[in-house]
Write a protein that holds these residues in place. Structure first.
Motif: not given
Length: 325
Positions: A32-59
Motif C-alpha cells: 500500500r502506497g508503494k505503487t503508482r495506483e492502489p491495487w486490490q485482489y478480486t476473484d473475478e476475471l474482470t480484473a485489470d491484471v490477470v496473473v496466470y500459471e503458464t502451463h494450465n490449459a484452461l488459463a
C-alpha cells in the motif's frame, strides 16, 4: 483544483492453488502506497491484471480468448522464454510485483477506452434459449472443427471426439454456435449423428459453459430477487470443484435463497454468483421459487458485473488437472 483520487485497480490469478491466492493478497497488503495506483485482489476475471500459471490449459484458453476479444486486460505469465516479457512466479516477491503493477498501470492508462456497444447474448444464454425452445428435439453445437449435439430431454452429449477438460477449454476459447433442431431439421440431425459418435454425460460441458461463458449476468429466466434452491448437488466428481462451490451448494440445498442473499451469506461477488447459478440452471439442478415482495427485493440484475473468458471455471475444475484444491 484538487487532485482526482487514484482509482483502485484490481488483480486476480488463475491456474494457481489457494496458497498463491493468499500470497498475492498478503503481498498486496504490504505494498500500500508503494505503487503508482492502489491495487486490490478480486476473484473475478474482470480484473485489470490477470496473473496466470503458464502451463494450465484452461488459463491458456482464457488468455487466447481475451486477446481475440481485445478486452484491454494485462496478463502476466508465471514464466516466459522471452526475456522482454514480465513474469510473476509464486511465491510472489514484493519488488517484482511492484514492477509488474507499475508496468500494468502505464499500459492501462495509455489505452483508449473502447467504444461502448450493446453486447450480444452470452453463449450460456443462447444455449439456454435453444434448450428451452418449444419443439426442440436436440441442440447442435459447433466450435471450430468440432461439433456435436445434445439430445433432449435426457441432455446426453454426442461429440465428434472424446471431450475432456483440455478439449472443453479449447472449445470455450473461441466462437461457439448453437442451434435448436426441431422435427423439420431431421436431415441436419442425421448428419450430426453420423459425425458425432462419442456419447458422454453433458453435465461437464454444460457446467463449464455456465461458469465460463455467462458474462457475469444471470440467465433471463432467473431473477436476482427470486429465491432458488438446488434439487440435488451438481456432479462435482465430473466437473471439479472448489470450496466456494461446496459452500454455495450446501446453502442452497438447505433452503431457498435469493441470489443477492446467497452472495452475502457466502461472501461471493454477485457476478461470480450469477455464473454459479447459471451453471446450476443449465445442468438442471436449480429450482426457483416465488419472487419476493418488492420491499424485500434486491438490486436489479443489471447490477451484476460483466465477466468474460473462462471465468471462475478455471479454479472449479483444477482438480481434474491436479493443480488445485
Amino acid at each position: 483544483m484538487s487532485a482526482q483520487p487514484l482509482r483502485t485497480r484490481r488483480i486476480t490469478c488463475i491456474g494457481f492453488d489457494w496458497r498463491a491466492e493468499v500470497s498475492l493478497k498478503e503481498t498486496l497488503a504490504l505494498l500500500r502506497g508503494k505503487t503508482r495506483e492502489p491495487w486490490q485482489y478480486t476473484d473475478e476475471l474482470t480484473a485489470d491484471v490477470v496473473v496466470y500459471e503458464t502451463h494450465n490449459a484452461l488459463a491458456q484458453a482464457m488468455v487466447r480468448r481475451c486477446a481475440t476479444e481485445g478486452t484491454g486486460r494485462v496478463f502476466f505469465p508465471s514464466s516466459s522464454e522471452d526475456d522482454s516479457v514480465l513474469t510473476l512466479r509464486y511465491p510472489f516477491g514484493a519488488s517484482r510485483l511492484v514492477s509488474c503493477l507499475d508496468s500494468a498501470s502505464l499500459q492501462l492508462q495509455g489505452r483508449q477506452a473502447a467504444t461502448e456497444h450493446v453486447e450480444a447474448p452470452s453463449l450460456c444464454q443462447r444455449l439456454d434459449d435453444a434448450l428451452r425452445t418449444p419443439g426442440t428435439l436436440a441442440v447442435a453445437i459447433r466450435a471450430g472443427g468440432q461439433q456435436g449435439w445434445l439430445s433432449l430431454p435426457e441432455r446426453e452429449l454426442h461429440w465428434s471426439q472424446p471431450l475432456g477438460v483440455e478439449e472443453i477449454a479449447e472449445l470455450l476459447s473461441g466462437e461457439v454456435e448453437v442451434e435448436a433442431l426441431g422435427p423439420t431439421e431431421g436431415a441436419a440431425l442425421r448428419r450430426l449423428e453420423s459425425a458425432a459418435r462419442h456419447p458422454a454425460p453433458a453435465e461437464g460441458l454444460l457446467w463449464a459453459i455456465g461458469i465460463a461463458r455467462s458474462k457475469g449476468s444471470l440467465l433471463s429466466r432467473l431473477d436476482i430477487a427470486r429465491p432458488c434452491r438446488l434439487r440435488r448437488w451438481p456432479d462435482f466428481g465430473a466437473i471439479g470443484r472448489r470450496s466456494l462451490d461446496i459452500r454455495c451448494a450446501s446453502l442452497l440445498t438447505q433452503r431457498e435463497m435469493a441470489p443477492s442473499h446467497l452472495a452475502m451469506m457466502a461472501g461471493i461477488p454477485l457476478g461470480v454468483m450469477g455464473n454459479f447459478l447459471n451453471a446450476c440452471a443449465l445442468v438442471g439442478v436449480l429450482e426457483t421459487g416465488k419472487t419476493l415482495p418488492a420491499a424485500a427485493s434486491a438490486p436489479q440484475a443489471a447490477a451484476l458485473p460483466q465477466e468474460s473468458g473462462l471465468g471462475s471455471m478455471l479454479r472449479r475444475i483444477r482438480t481434474a488437472l491436479a493443480l488445485g484444491h
